[in-house]
Scaffold this motif. Structure first.
Motif, PDB file in Angstrom:
ATOM      1  N   LEU A 343      15.779 -10.796 -23.084  1.00 50.65           N
ATOM      2  CA  LEU A 343      16.421 -10.450 -21.828  1.00 50.65           C
ATOM      3  C   LEU A 343      17.298  -9.210 -21.932  1.00 50.65           C
ATOM      4  CD1 LEU A 343      17.411 -14.033 -20.626  1.00 50.65           C
ATOM      5  CD2 LEU A 343      15.693 -12.524 -19.608  1.00 50.65           C
ATOM      6  N   ARG A 344      17.319  -8.597 -23.094  1.00 46.50           N
ATOM      7  CA  ARG A 344      18.146  -7.401 -23.271  1.00 46.50           C
ATOM      8  C   ARG A 344      17.455  -6.179 -22.671  1.00 46.50           C
ATOM      9  NH1 ARG A 344      19.283  -8.431 -29.697  1.00 46.50           N
ATOM     10  NH2 ARG A 344      20.695 -10.217 -29.486  1.00 46.50           N
ATOM     11  N   PHE A 352      18.951   1.435 -28.858  1.00 50.50           N
ATOM     12  CA  PHE A 352      20.132   0.575 -28.760  1.00 50.50           C
ATOM     13  C   PHE A 352      19.892  -0.504 -27.704  1.00 50.50           C
ATOM     14  CE2 PHE A 352      24.297  -0.691 -27.254  1.00 50.50           C
ATOM     15  CZ  PHE A 352      25.053  -0.761 -28.408  1.00 50.50           C
ATOM     16  N   GLU A 353      20.132  -1.757 -28.063  1.00 48.89           N
ATOM     17  CA  GLU A 353      19.902  -2.871 -27.138  1.00 48.89           C
ATOM     18  C   GLU A 353      21.224  -3.447 -26.646  1.00 48.89           C
ATOM     19  OE1 GLU A 353      17.294  -5.841 -28.671  1.00 48.89           O
ATOM     20  OE2 GLU A 353      15.604  -4.457 -28.939  1.00 48.89           O
ATOM     21  N   ALA A 354      21.215  -3.903 -25.388  1.00 45.04           N
ATOM     22  CA  ALA A 354      22.431  -4.460 -24.780  1.00 45.04           C
ATOM     23  C   ALA A 354      22.048  -5.533 -23.771  1.00 45.04           C
ATOM     24  CB  ALA A 354      23.238  -3.356 -24.093  1.00 45.04           C
ATOM     25  N   GLN A 355      22.974  -6.450 -23.547  1.00 41.16           N
ATOM     26  CA  GLN A 355      22.724  -7.519 -22.584  1.00 41.16           C
ATOM     27  C   GLN A 355      22.748  -6.998 -21.151  1.00 41.16           C
ATOM     28  OE1 GLN A 355      21.883 -10.599 -23.152  1.00 41.16           O
ATOM     29  NE2 GLN A 355      22.107 -10.637 -25.371  1.00 41.16           N
ATOM     30  N   ARG A 374      13.473  -5.450 -18.632  1.00 40.09           N
ATOM     31  CA  ARG A 374      14.022  -5.994 -19.878  1.00 40.09           C
ATOM     32  C   ARG A 374      13.007  -5.856 -21.009  1.00 40.09           C
ATOM     33  NH1 ARG A 374      18.635  -8.975 -18.287  1.00 40.09           N
ATOM     34  NH2 ARG A 374      18.697  -9.272 -16.022  1.00 40.09           N
ATOM     35  N   VAL A 375      13.486  -6.168 -22.228  1.00 38.89           N
ATOM     36  CA  VAL A 375      12.683  -5.946 -23.434  1.00 38.89           C
ATOM     37  C   VAL A 375      11.339  -6.641 -23.347  1.00 38.89           C
ATOM     38  CG1 VAL A 375      12.556  -6.455 -25.899  1.00 38.89           C
ATOM     39  CG2 VAL A 375      14.649  -5.476 -24.929  1.00 38.89           C
ATOM     40  N   GLU A 376      11.298  -7.878 -22.844  1.00 37.16           N
ATOM     41  CA  GLU A 376      10.058  -8.630 -22.815  1.00 37.16           C
ATOM     42  C   GLU A 376       8.985  -7.970 -21.954  1.00 37.16           C
ATOM     43  OE1 GLU A 376       9.032 -13.320 -22.523  1.00 37.16           O
ATOM     44  OE2 GLU A 376       9.717 -12.414 -20.663  1.00 37.16           O
TER      45      GLU A 376
END
Length: 378
Positions: A343-344, A352-355, A374-376
């Protein structure tokens, strides 16, 4: 006495000539030695540099500079080595020494000024870097200096100065900075009074009509000021102008529709968007609005027909009843834990990943580098 005086003069003249000749030969020999030593030390420094032996390279270049202090290239090489090693004070001294020389040509002077500005930037001395970069206006380093100034003003959140530099870069044909200028206006609107904030956001909308942020910020402002219907109109219009940003628009659209009591209008818009480009965020808003459906969560199962999604599966299972219901909470927690990283949001520039979604990446400072999905779903 007169005869002795002139005799000594006649004897002294050949002697002075011989001594002068010997002295000139010694000077020429010393000059040849020094000229041989300078390139030898220079090439020795290059050899150390190619072998990534920076300490030895610096010693060799210092020796070469001492033998030939008028060679500017040696100073540039030495200053760059100091900067790469993090010895910014020594790099500054080298480049300031170059700039203090009266015989330095215009090209080398501009080059030394640019190198000095880089020293200050790397050292984090932003005020001195700004002064040094401003002196590069009208030089071949002007475009690089403006980009560096832009980074300084963004870092210090001086949005007015950043806007001025962006306009200069755009006028000079260095790229399209309209999207970035819109971000600067949105940043100025954050701390402004509602009326001024609305003016800035509408100006940003005119400047970059396809950008998502001005419309989202304007809708949020309208919602806060008690105009949910206006916020809904703004978001619906934004979905047409910025279709790639629909996953970011879905949640604010849901809230504006509920507050303005227009859920059906929002539901129709979201369903039409989902039919063209399925998205989990849009589906979440549809499920929340579709109160008329007996099984609204079945949308998550139908989503799995478009693409496999652990997030969608976890959300469907959350509302289902099973024969061995006592194990449902443990299974649900496991699925949510596995789905959380999916979900990031991920920066397309640096990874860089973030919520949460960022307009400017906290890692690499790039603008608009976070996709709306989101990432998915990437």
């Amino acid at each position: 006495m007169d005869f002795d005086y002139f005799s000594w003069i006649l004897l002294g003249l050949p002697l002075a000539f011989v001594l002068g000749w010997i002295a000139s030969r010694l000077d020429l020999r010393q000059l040849r030695i020094e000229n041989r030593q300078a390139p030898k030390a220079y090439f020795k420094g290059l050899n150390f540099l190619l072998n990534e032996q920076q300490d030895q390279a610096i010693d060799a270049f210092i020796e070469a500079v001492q033998n030939d202090p008028d060679t500017s290239e040696l100073h540039f090489a030495l200053g760059n080595l100091f900067r790469r090693r993090g010895e910014y004070e020594r790099a500054v001294r080298v480049h300031e020494h170059l700039l203090s020389r009266g015989d330095l040509g215009r090209v080398d002077r501009e080059r030394a000024q640019h190198a000095l500005a880089l020293d200050f930037l790397k050292a984090g001395l932003l005020d001195r870097a700004e002064d040094a970069l401003r002196k590069l206006e009208g030089t071949p380093f002007e475009a690089q200096a403006r980009l560096a100034l832009l980074a300084i003003y963004e870092r210090s959140r001086d949005w007015l100065q950043a806007s001025e530099i962006s306009r200069k870069l755009q006028t000079a044909g260095q790229g399209d900075f309209s999207g970035r200028l819109a971000h600067y206006l949105c940043e100025q609107a954050i701390g402004a009074e509602p009326q001024e904030a609305e003016r800035l956001l509408r100006q940003a909308l005119e400047l970059a009509p396809q950008a998502a942020r001005p419309g989202l910020d304007l809708a949020a402002l309208q919602h806060r000021c008690g105009e949910p219907a206006g916020a809904l109109d703004t978001l619906v219009a934004l979905m047409d102008r910025a279709p790639l940003a629909v996953p970011l628009i879905a949640r604010p659209l849901l809230e504006a529709a509920r507050a303005s009591q227009q859920p059906q209008r929002a539901l129709q818009v979201l369903q039409a968007s989902y039919a063209q480009a399925p998205s989990l965020d849009v589906l979440d808003a549809i499920v929340a609005l579709d109160a008329s459906s007996a099984t609204p969560r079945d949308g998550y199962v139908r989503h799995l027909e478009h693409e496999p999604s652990l997030v969608a599966a976890a959300r469907w299972i959350e509302g289902e009843k099973f024969e061995r219901e006592q194990f449902h909470p443990q299974v649900q927690r496991a699925l949510e834990h596995a789905a959380r990283p999916l979900l990031r949001y991920r920066c397309a520039a640096c990874g860089f990943e973030a919520q949460q979604h960022f307009w400017q990446c906290p890692g690499c400072q790039a603008w608009d580098s976070y996709p709306a999905r989101r990432v998915e779903e990437l």
